[in-house]
Design an enzyme around this catalytic site. Structure first.
Site, PDB file in Angstrom:
ATOM      1  N   ARG A  54      -3.029   8.048  -0.071  1.00  0.00           N
ATOM      2  CA  ARG A  54      -2.281   6.992   0.636  1.00  0.00           C
ATOM      3  C   ARG A  54      -0.836   6.929   0.138  1.00  0.00           C
ATOM      4  O   ARG A  54       0.096   6.712   0.920  1.00  0.00           O
ATOM      5  CB  ARG A  54      -2.980   5.642   0.476  1.00  0.00           C
ATOM      6  CG  ARG A  54      -2.356   4.560   1.342  1.00  0.00           C
ATOM      7  CD  ARG A  54      -3.152   3.277   1.340  1.00  0.00           C
ATOM      8  NE  ARG A  54      -3.178   2.650   0.031  1.00  0.00           N
ATOM      9  CZ  ARG A  54      -3.863   1.540  -0.255  1.00  0.00           C
ATOM     10  NH1 ARG A  54      -4.601   0.957   0.675  1.00  0.00           N
ATOM     11  NH2 ARG A  54      -3.835   1.026  -1.465  1.00  0.00           N
ATOM     12  N   LYS A 153       2.705   1.407   2.354  1.00  0.00           N
ATOM     13  CA  LYS A 153       2.683   0.597   1.130  1.00  0.00           C
ATOM     14  C   LYS A 153       4.021   0.798   0.418  1.00  0.00           C
ATOM     15  O   LYS A 153       4.132   1.550  -0.549  1.00  0.00           O
ATOM     16  CB  LYS A 153       1.486   0.991   0.260  1.00  0.00           C
ATOM     17  CG  LYS A 153       1.122  -0.105  -0.714  1.00  0.00           C
ATOM     18  CD  LYS A 153      -0.279   0.057  -1.236  1.00  0.00           C
ATOM     19  CE  LYS A 153      -0.552  -0.843  -2.405  1.00  0.00           C
ATOM     20  NZ  LYS A 153      -0.279  -2.263  -2.197  1.00  0.00           N
ATOM     21  N   GLU A 186      -3.837  -9.888   7.921  1.00  0.00           N
ATOM     22  CA  GLU A 186      -4.366  -9.640   6.571  1.00  0.00           C
ATOM     23  C   GLU A 186      -3.870 -10.742   5.647  1.00  0.00           C
ATOM     24  O   GLU A 186      -3.146 -11.642   6.072  1.00  0.00           O
ATOM     25  CB  GLU A 186      -3.928  -8.262   6.056  1.00  0.00           C
ATOM     26  CG  GLU A 186      -2.423  -8.082   5.982  1.00  0.00           C
ATOM     27  CD  GLU A 186      -1.961  -6.727   5.459  1.00  0.00           C
ATOM     28  OE1 GLU A 186      -2.736  -5.983   4.839  1.00  0.00           O
ATOM     29  OE2 GLU A 186      -0.768  -6.433   5.667  1.00  0.00           O
TER      30      GLU A 186
HETATM   31  N1  PMP Z   1      -3.013  -5.356   2.300  1.00  0.00           N
HETATM   32  C1  PMP Z   1      -1.902  -5.346   1.546  1.00  0.00           C
HETATM   33  C2  PMP Z   1      -0.609  -5.784   2.148  1.00  0.00           C
HETATM   34  C3  PMP Z   1      -1.963  -4.925   0.206  1.00  0.00           C
HETATM   35  O1  PMP Z   1      -0.860  -4.917  -0.545  1.00  0.00           O
HETATM   36  C4  PMP Z   1      -3.210  -4.545  -0.336  1.00  0.00           C
HETATM   37  C5  PMP Z   1      -3.321  -4.176  -1.795  1.00  0.00           C
HETATM   38  N2  PMP Z   1      -2.924  -2.888  -2.060  1.00  0.00           N
HETATM   39  C6  PMP Z   1      -4.341  -4.555   0.496  1.00  0.00           C
HETATM   40  C7  PMP Z   1      -4.205  -4.975   1.806  1.00  0.00           C
HETATM   41  C8  PMP Z   1      -5.679  -4.098  -0.011  1.00  0.00           C
HETATM   42  O2  PMP Z   1      -5.668  -2.701  -0.139  1.00  0.00           O
HETATM   43  P1  PMP Z   1      -6.555  -1.931  -1.213  1.00  0.00           P
HETATM   44  O3  PMP Z   1      -7.962  -2.346  -0.971  1.00  0.00           O
HETATM   45  O4  PMP Z   1      -6.329  -0.503  -0.940  1.00  0.00           O
HETATM   46  O5  PMP Z   1      -6.073  -2.378  -2.550  1.00  0.00           O
END
Ligand code: PMP
Length: 295
Positions: A54, A153, A186
């Site tokens: 990612r 990200k 989210e």
């Molecule tokens: N959404 C956002 C905006 C985030 O920053 C994160 C944390 N990385 C997540 C969702 C959750 O992603 P992950 O399960 O890969 O940590």
């Protein structure tokens, strides 16, 4: 006194108090860069390859060339944990555009910087998993998929920080972000799930949430446990009338949501589906085949 944590910057290890980058780094000046938050459990870095994939996909979207291969990056993460004798940790992997001039043009930044911090993280109250957390729906809309989309990200988290400020001043634990059409997207650093009549639902990709690695793991886990999991639009009303809600994320793991804008969700306690997934998730992270070993 315990030894100071060592931080990796561009192949060199520095004590935490001396781990610094230039004020001309465009990661600082413009939020120009990408990052990952990763966890190690009991000597295994959970889903490290998926996080690295990612990271490189985010960097590709920003046309940011990471000066290490994926294999070298994995080695650097594992070596940083080893040097710090950490077997349970939160890992912050950052790639900035690097040092440039005061203009924003990334062509002025010849060399991206790679930073690896291995430490701990506390994001929720200690009783968050047992009691659930309270939330508000933020007025700050998630950036659209044709804007600074959170699918990438990137180091630009102001959208999430504005929502978090709203949660803070409202006296609740966390914020929920909507997309520009008013559909649930989210949390500020978490993906969101809803349970209604035994079915689990999460927003589809076109709302522009980060494709969460924890979310992917939890979807697979839930299906293996026999739950029906679907991706579909979620409205604020559907949040209010859900049987259960929960967030997933590397930092929060799986955490129940028991309140949205002062509406009680379900009976106000973490629900049975959420509790089962929380318990199964904690087992899964300890399975060495779900990650890369540190030693
Ligand atoms: N959404 C956002 C905006 C985030 O920053 C994160 C944390 N990385 C997540 C969702 C959750 O992603 P992950 O399960 O890969 O940590």
């Amino acid at each position: 006194m315990s030894k100071e944590l060592q931080v990796y910057i561009d192949g060199v290890y520095y004590p935490k108090s001396e781990a610094k980058i230039s004020v001309y780094d465009h990661g600082l000046l413009y939020g120009d860069g990408v990052f990952e938050g990763i966890r190690a459990y009991n000597g295994v870095v959970f889903k490290l390859k998926e996080h690295i994939d990612r990271l490189y996909a985010s960097a590709h979207a920003l046309m940011l060339h990471i000066p290490l291969t994926k294999a070298q990056m994995i080695d650097a993460v594992v070596e940083t944990l080893r040097r710090n004798s950490l077997s349970d940790a939160y890992i912050r992997l950052v790639v900035t555009r690097g040092v440039g001039d005061l203009g924003l043009d990334p062509r002025k930044c010849p060399k991206p910087s790679v930073i690896i911090i291995t430490d701990t993280i506390v994001v929720n109250r200690e009783d968050a998993k047992a009691k659930g957390i309270s939330t508000i729906i933020s007025w700050v809309r998630r950036d659209a998929v044709d804007a600074t989309s959170h699918e990438v990200k990137s180091l630009n988290y102001l959208n999430s920080i504005l929502a978090k400020i709203e949660a803070n001043i409202s006296g609740v634990d966390e914020a929920i972000c909507l997309d520009r059409n008013g559909l649930v997207c989210e949390g500020v650093g978490e993906n969101l799930f809803l349970v209604k009549n035994g079915q689990i639902c999460t927003p589809p990709a076109d709302v522009g949430a980060l494709p969460g690695i924890t979310a992917r793991v939890v979807i697979k886990l839930a299906r293996e446990l026999g739950y029906n999991v679907v991706e579909s639009d979620i409205t604020p009303y559907q949040l209010f009338s859900a049987d259960e809600l929960f967030f997933t994320g590397t930092a929060v793991e799986v955490v129940p949501i028991v309140e949205v804008n002062r509406r009680v969700i379900g009976n106000g306690q973490p629900g049975p589906v959420t509790k089962r997934l929380m318990a199964e998730f904690q087992k899964l992270v300890l399975d060495p085949k779900n990650g890369v070993p540190i030693s």
